[in-house]
Motif scaffolding. Structure first.
Motif, mmCIF file in Angstrom:
data_model
loop_
_atom_site.group_PDB
_atom_site.id
_atom_site.type_symbol
_atom_site.label_atom_id
_atom_site.label_comp_id
_atom_site.label_asym_id
_atom_site.label_seq_id
_atom_site.Cartn_x
_atom_site.Cartn_y
_atom_site.Cartn_z
ATOM 1 N N GLU A 50 12.596 3.180 4.978
ATOM 2 C CA GLU A 50 11.874 4.284 4.339
ATOM 3 C C GLU A 50 10.361 4.124 4.476
ATOM 4 O O GLU A 50 9.636 5.102 4.703
ATOM 5 C CB GLU A 50 12.265 4.373 2.866
ATOM 6 C CG GLU A 50 11.613 5.536 2.139
ATOM 7 C CD GLU A 50 12.084 5.665 0.701
ATOM 8 O OE1 GLU A 50 11.678 6.645 0.029
ATOM 9 O OE2 GLU A 50 12.858 4.795 0.236
ATOM 10 N N LYS A 51 9.868 2.897 4.364
ATOM 11 C CA LYS A 51 8.409 2.720 4.369
ATOM 12 C C LYS A 51 7.819 2.579 5.774
ATOM 13 O O LYS A 51 6.596 2.553 5.936
ATOM 14 C CB LYS A 51 8.029 1.507 3.526
ATOM 15 C CG LYS A 51 8.385 0.156 4.105
ATOM 16 C CD LYS A 51 7.972 -0.957 3.148
ATOM 17 C CE LYS A 51 8.294 -2.338 3.687
ATOM 18 N NZ LYS A 51 7.928 -3.410 2.737
ATOM 19 N N LEU A 52 8.680 2.518 6.805
ATOM 20 C CA LEU A 52 8.197 2.282 8.167
ATOM 21 C C LEU A 52 7.116 3.268 8.615
ATOM 22 O O LEU A 52 6.077 2.852 9.134
ATOM 23 C CB LEU A 52 9.388 2.291 9.141
ATOM 24 C CG LEU A 52 9.073 2.067 10.618
ATOM 25 C CD1 LEU A 52 8.390 0.724 10.843
ATOM 26 C CD2 LEU A 52 10.349 2.153 11.457
ATOM 27 N N PRO A 53 7.271 4.589 8.425
ATOM 28 C CA PRO A 53 6.260 5.517 8.961
ATOM 29 C C PRO A 53 4.884 5.378 8.320
ATOM 30 O O PRO A 53 3.878 5.727 8.935
ATOM 31 C CB PRO A 53 6.855 6.900 8.662
ATOM 32 C CG PRO A 53 8.298 6.669 8.433
ATOM 33 C CD PRO A 53 8.398 5.313 7.827
ATOM 34 N N SER A 54 4.836 4.900 7.084
ATOM 35 C CA SER A 54 3.562 4.809 6.381
ATOM 36 C C SER A 54 2.809 3.516 6.679
ATOM 37 O O SER A 54 1.676 3.345 6.229
ATOM 38 C CB SER A 54 3.790 4.927 4.871
ATOM 39 O OG SER A 54 4.579 3.827 4.402
ATOM 40 N N GLN A 55 3.416 2.623 7.437
ATOM 41 C CA GLN A 55 2.776 1.334 7.714
ATOM 42 C C GLN A 55 1.805 1.432 8.886
ATOM 43 O O GLN A 55 2.022 2.197 9.828
ATOM 44 C CB GLN A 55 3.842 0.278 8.040
ATOM 45 C CG GLN A 55 4.723 -0.084 6.863
ATOM 46 C CD GLN A 55 5.774 -1.123 7.257
ATOM 47 O OE1 GLN A 55 6.459 -0.971 8.264
ATOM 48 N NE2 GLN A 55 5.886 -2.167 6.464
ATOM 49 N N PRO A 56 0.741 0.619 8.854
ATOM 50 C CA PRO A 56 -0.119 0.502 10.037
ATOM 51 C C PRO A 56 0.708 -0.057 11.200
ATOM 52 O O PRO A 56 1.731 -0.711 10.993
ATOM 53 C CB PRO A 56 -1.194 -0.493 9.600
ATOM 54 C CG PRO A 56 -1.139 -0.512 8.111
ATOM 55 C CD PRO A 56 0.269 -0.203 7.736
ATOM 56 N N LEU A 57 0.254 0.199 12.422
ATOM 57 C CA LEU A 57 1.032 -0.169 13.599
ATOM 58 C C LEU A 57 1.399 -1.648 13.616
ATOM 59 O O LEU A 57 2.546 -2.002 13.914
ATOM 60 C CB LEU A 57 0.249 0.191 14.874
ATOM 61 C CG LEU A 57 0.952 -0.132 16.193
ATOM 62 C CD1 LEU A 57 2.308 0.557 16.290
ATOM 63 C CD2 LEU A 57 0.064 0.262 17.371
ATOM 64 N N GLU A 58 0.455 -2.519 13.274
ATOM 65 C CA GLU A 58 0.766 -3.950 13.333
ATOM 66 C C GLU A 58 1.863 -4.328 12.351
ATOM 67 O O GLU A 58 2.672 -5.225 12.620
ATOM 68 C CB GLU A 58 -0.494 -4.797 13.080
ATOM 69 C CG GLU A 58 -1.154 -4.622 11.735
ATOM 70 C CD GLU A 58 -2.177 -3.477 11.716
ATOM 71 O OE1 GLU A 58 -2.970 -3.410 10.753
ATOM 72 O OE2 GLU A 58 -2.180 -2.665 12.662
ATOM 73 N N GLN A 59 1.919 -3.626 11.200
ATOM 74 C CA GLN A 59 2.995 -3.889 10.247
ATOM 75 C C GLN A 59 4.321 -3.293 10.720
ATOM 76 O O GLN A 59 5.389 -3.858 10.485
ATOM 77 C CB GLN A 59 2.631 -3.340 8.871
ATOM 78 C CG GLN A 59 1.521 -4.106 8.180
ATOM 79 C CD GLN A 59 1.246 -3.600 6.776
ATOM 80 O OE1 GLN A 59 2.077 -2.900 6.185
ATOM 81 N NE2 GLN A 59 0.080 -3.932 6.242
#
Length: 548
Positions: A354-363
């Motif tokens: 669920e949180k994948l799209p909101s993460q910065p690319l490196e995360q």
């Protein structure tokens, strides 16, 4: 998810600390500018996984192919799409050492002990060999999970002569290979050790006997057969196979393997096979050595003990995605493998998805779900299919609902509660699968051991207060409002809870029969205010019965 260019993705991959990218970075250093042939053309980097077909595929097989696939995909991202291949290799020329416990017609295998697995009749009665049947099951197993691979059987390579040149190469370097192996062996083993294992011309058994090289270029050796007769025989065309560590090294060189991981128990084998590969004119592949699984008691998992967990068991009580998620994390640390870890793995998978799209690319590149969702479909930039998806309830909440329903919990009854909770039923294959898993988990592990303890005196007073608070709510009350009511009661000094944690633990242990549980507001909203008040009444009755 913000749009990411290929250049940005490659730059992030080059510095990512996620283990698949760190493995890919080492592999990229091995081939600056990519792997190329003699003419300078870009050729595929070869990844390999090995399999012994004396038994059925299992979680160990799955995790090695999955983890290797994740490194493969990371390498493709890192290099901007350089070609790769994955070979699943079956060592079906290995001699059968013992009869497995889980096969019918054991006398068939007992009569063929020592023969190559690919030359033993199938005890299950198929027209194929024992190894052939297991190889087919391996391919079905890998296909079931959508892996992209090429299957290679040792028997095909040995019997067809495809390994003949490699076998001659071993004979040419026989003494040097013995120089690597003999110091690693016990004295009694040295007396019979040979890198080459001839197949007896009289019995068909793979012999563990000393051999002398007669003519390396012709591929002939001399040895004593099982009956003591001296035999001069070719090693070519399937008339011999190599000892395990020598075979591994030969395969690396003959196939051109660039990457292969293995378990910690093969650490010494990697070292010795690497030395032999160098003698044969090649080099050891890159690879990660991962830790092995432990059972619930922290003991090493053993097939003979049966203290492990099968793929079928995990998929009965969890999901394929949650298994992949669990296997992704910390591969160099020992991991327990038992049914008790499944619920947490399921919920953590969905949290990370669920949180994948909101993460910065490196995360994102460190998020297991980024790797898992792209394992079989690849990546289009940083766009990963399914990223951001969520479920209306957690798996833990489904399990808590099932535990309250007890032996009456069914997929239909849980779905009815969800219909009321969500308002409109949104059919999802993933949610339906988790409902079925919750019912199975509850049936097999919760109901047989469920114990709801009587509340202590202060807990009973608090439960009475909660019942009073709930009497003022209807079935449409939000989970947040219900959570606030529960929270406020736990804070009241008159109920003598040292912390809110003690209050919530009391709720879990007296109402749900577990030491841990969900947000109570969400549970009450799902199960219903009236039903929860009935739970409280039953808990208070246990206190009265205890006092009586």
């Amino acid at each position: 998810m913000n749009s990411v260019t290929q250049d940005q993705l490659q730059a992030a991959a080059a510095t990512s600390k996620a283990w698949p990218f760190q493995e890919a970075q080492r592999l990229a250093k091995r081939f600056p500018g990519g792997k190329r042939d003699a003419e300078g053309n870009l050729v595929p980097v070869l990844f390999e996984t090995g399999y012994g077909p004396s038994g059925l595929p299992h979680i160990g097989t799955f995790q090695e192919v999955l983890r290797t696939t994740l490194v493969r995909r990371a390498y493709e991202v890192l290099t901007g799409g350089h070609p790769t291949r994955l070979v699943a290799f079956s060592d079906d020329m290995d001699g059968l050492r013992k009869v497995p416990d889980n096969v019918p017609n054991k006398e068939v295998l007992e009569a063929n002990l020592g023969k190559p697995l690919s030359r033993i009749p199938d005890p299950f009665g198929s027209d194929d060999s024992f190894a052939g049947r297991n190889n087919a099951m391996l391919r079905d197993f890998l296909d079931r999970f959508g892996f992209d691979y090429e299957f290679v059987a040792a028997s095909d390579r040995y019997n067809s002569g495809a390994f003949d040149d490699a076998l001659k190469n071993v004979l040419r370097h026989y003494d040097a290979i013995m120089g690597v192996m003999l110091p690693t062996l016990r004295e009694e083993r040295r007396a019979t050790y040979s890198p080459v294992l001839p197949v007896s011309p009289t019995t068909g058994v793979v012999l563990q006997v000393p051999v002398e090289v007669v003519d390396a270029e012709a591929g002939t050796i001399s040895f004593k057969d099982a009956d003591g007769a001296q035999v001069i025989q070719s090693v070519l065309g399937g008339q011999a196979k190599l000892q395990w560590k020598v075979d591994w090294a030969m395969r690396w060189v003959a196939l051109g393997v660039d990457y292969e991981m293995c378990g910690k128990d093969l650490t010494d084998s990697v070292t010795q096979s690497g030395k032999i590969a160098k003698i044969l004119g090649g080099r050891k592949p890159e690879g990660m050595i991962y830790e092995l699984f432990l059972d619930a008691n922290g003991e090493k998992i053993s097939k003979s003990k049966g203290n492990g967990l099968t793929i079928e068991e995990w998929l009965t009580y969890g999901s394929e995605e949650s298994l992949g998620f669990y296997l992704f994390r910390e591969p160099k640390s020992a991991k327990q493998l038992h049914v008790g870890i499944i619920p947490k793995a399921v919920d953590e998978y969905w949290q990370f998805r669920e949180k994948l799209p909101s993460q910065p690319l490196e995360q994102q590149l460190g998020n297991a779900v980024w790797h898992l969702l792209g394992a079989n479909g690849g990546h289009d930039g940083a766009q990963v299919p399914g990223a951001g998806d969520s479920l209306p309830v957690t798996f833990g909440l489904l399990l808590n609902l099932a535990s309250v329903l007890g032996s009456e919990a069914t997929a239909e009854s849980i779905t009815d509660y969800l219909d009321n909770y969500i308002g409109t039923r949104t059919h999802s294959a993933e949610l339906d699968a988790l409902i079925a898993a919750a019912v199975a988990y509850n049936r097999d592990f919760v109901v047989p051991t469920l114990v709801k303890r009587p509340p202590a005196a202060n807990e009973a007073r608090a439960l009475n207060a909660l019942d009073g608070a709930l009497s003022g709510f209807d079935e449409e009350t939000s989970a947040e409002d219900l959570q606030t009511a529960v929270y406020e009661i736990g804070k009241r000094e008159e109920f003598e809870f040292a912390s809110l944690r003690d209050w919530f633990r009391a709720l879990y242990e007296t109402l749900l029969g577990s030491s841990q549980g969900p947000r109570m507001g969400s549970f009450i909203a799902l199960y219903g205010v009236k039903n929860t008040r009935r739970l409280i009444a039953k808990a208070l009755m246990r206190t009265e019965a205890k006092q009586a």
